[in-house]
Design a protein around this motif. Sequence first.
Motif, mmCIF file in Angstrom:
data_model
loop_
_atom_site.group_PDB
_atom_site.id
_atom_site.type_symbol
_atom_site.label_atom_id
_atom_site.label_comp_id
_atom_site.label_asym_id
_atom_site.label_seq_id
_atom_site.Cartn_x
_atom_site.Cartn_y
_atom_site.Cartn_z
ATOM 1 N N GLN A 158 0.852 -1.180 0.000
ATOM 2 C CA GLN A 158 0.000 0.000 0.000
ATOM 3 C C GLN A 158 0.892 1.235 0.000
ATOM 4 O O GLN A 158 1.752 1.373 0.852
ATOM 5 N N ASP A 162 -0.877 8.386 -3.208
ATOM 6 C CA ASP A 162 -0.383 8.379 -4.590
ATOM 7 C C ASP A 162 -0.096 6.960 -5.084
ATOM 8 O O ASP A 162 0.740 6.760 -5.974
ATOM 9 N N HIS A 163 -0.810 5.999 -4.530
ATOM 10 C CA HIS A 163 -0.619 4.588 -4.893
ATOM 11 C C HIS A 163 -0.748 4.380 -6.406
ATOM 12 O O HIS A 163 0.115 3.773 -7.049
ATOM 13 N N ASP A 164 -1.814 4.901 -6.991
ATOM 14 C CA ASP A 164 -2.063 4.702 -8.420
ATOM 15 C C ASP A 164 -1.018 5.395 -9.291
ATOM 16 O O ASP A 164 -0.665 4.902 -10.368
ATOM 17 N N LYS A 165 -0.518 6.531 -8.836
ATOM 18 C CA LYS A 165 0.517 7.239 -9.592
ATOM 19 C C LYS A 165 1.788 6.399 -9.695
ATOM 20 O O LYS A 165 2.429 6.339 -10.756
ATOM 21 N N LEU A 167 2.021 3.096 -9.480
ATOM 22 C CA LEU A 167 1.776 1.944 -10.349
ATOM 23 C C LEU A 167 1.806 2.363 -11.820
ATOM 24 O O LEU A 167 2.312 1.620 -12.677
ATOM 25 N N ALA A 168 1.276 3.539 -12.116
ATOM 26 C CA ALA A 168 1.307 4.036 -13.499
ATOM 27 C C ALA A 168 2.731 4.370 -13.929
ATOM 28 O O ALA A 168 3.123 4.143 -15.081
ATOM 29 N N GLY A 172 2.826 1.517 -16.400
ATOM 30 C CA GLY A 172 2.044 2.105 -17.473
ATOM 31 C C GLY A 172 2.762 2.078 -18.810
ATOM 32 O O GLY A 172 3.894 1.614 -18.939
ATOM 33 N N TRP A 174 2.779 5.074 -21.504
ATOM 34 C CA TRP A 174 2.259 6.390 -21.850
ATOM 35 C C TRP A 174 2.539 6.794 -23.290
ATOM 36 O O TRP A 174 1.909 7.710 -23.817
ATOM 37 N N GLY A 246 6.934 0.280 -8.853
ATOM 38 C CA GLY A 246 5.689 0.616 -9.535
ATOM 39 C C GLY A 246 5.196 -0.495 -10.433
ATOM 40 O O GLY A 246 3.993 -0.670 -10.617
ATOM 41 N N GLY A 249 4.079 -3.480 -7.838
ATOM 42 C CA GLY A 249 2.975 -3.102 -6.960
ATOM 43 C C GLY A 249 3.149 -3.577 -5.536
ATOM 44 O O GLY A 249 2.223 -3.502 -4.732
#
Length: 332
Positions: A158, A162-165, A167-168, A172, A174, A246, A249
């Motif tokens: 956890q 800004d957890h999702d940031k 992981l992206a 990700g 981009w 990232g 996770g």
Amino acid sequence: MAVTLDQTIAQKQRSRLAEFVGGQTFWVLIAVLLACLFLSFATDSFATSKNLYNITRNVTFVAIIALGMTLVIITGGIDLSVGSVLCLCSMVLAVTMNAGYSIEVGITAAIVTALVIGGFNGVLIAYLNFPPFVVTLGMLSIARSLAMVASNNTVVFQFGPDHDKLLALGGGAWFFGIANPVLYMVILALITGFVLRWTRFGRYVFAIGGNEHAATLTGVPVRTIKVAVYMISALSAGIAGIVQTGWLGAVTTNIGAGMELQVIAAAVIGGANLAGGVGTAFGALVGAALIEVIRNSLGLLGINAFWQGTFIGGAIVLAVLFDRIRNLRQSE
């Protein structure tokens, strides 16, 4: 007969091409391409878009650290602590963000940690004349122990607000569907290649690896450069740790275990000389690619994964053997 500027440039370009074709990196690149071609026909799953995506993404973590390791090896040193530094930086990032801090604070903390460790290694090696093997072997144990202390040897999955940031950032894609880690690898490789070829710092790095005593006599700040390359090596491990956190996770204290051997193998297979004075950024990428293709092919061909170390170790021995043979021919 007068030689024109165009002829001089053409001759220099031909000599560079001949040097590249005759170098170890070129033949390792050929080996990678032939292995990919063979696996494309030998298996149904190698040439699939999903597998190629995984290969390019997996190779980045070793390749990013290999870029920093190449600078260390060019100076005639070695850094055995990079796997543990990756682990510690990943854990510092994870614990900081888990405590509620932003991703910017977490990344800054991880990078500062890497630079401090690299600086510590460099000072002991450059100013106190400690053997690089001993210093970095000790740091291998210290950094992983600190990672266990920081997390109480637990899994951190956890990462706060800004957890999702995060992981992206690591997982990700981009830009045109290209995995973000691949983009980071390419950018860092271009920077490293530019520094080694076109900057005074790069010339100093090669000078130290070629003849440290002569470099000192000609005014090269040997100690400062040595500290800098160990800081860069640790920084590359820290960056890889941030990206890998990232991507995965989650962070455990086992992350990066044994990675230093793969990184050194990538640099050496790609043409870096353990005696110093030789190495390229492109070679580090090619060496890392060969290691990942070997690892990926074992599973696809139904070969026991425990053979991975044998193949990689054999590749290192062959790379050093070819380098020795080339040096003997040049001396004759």
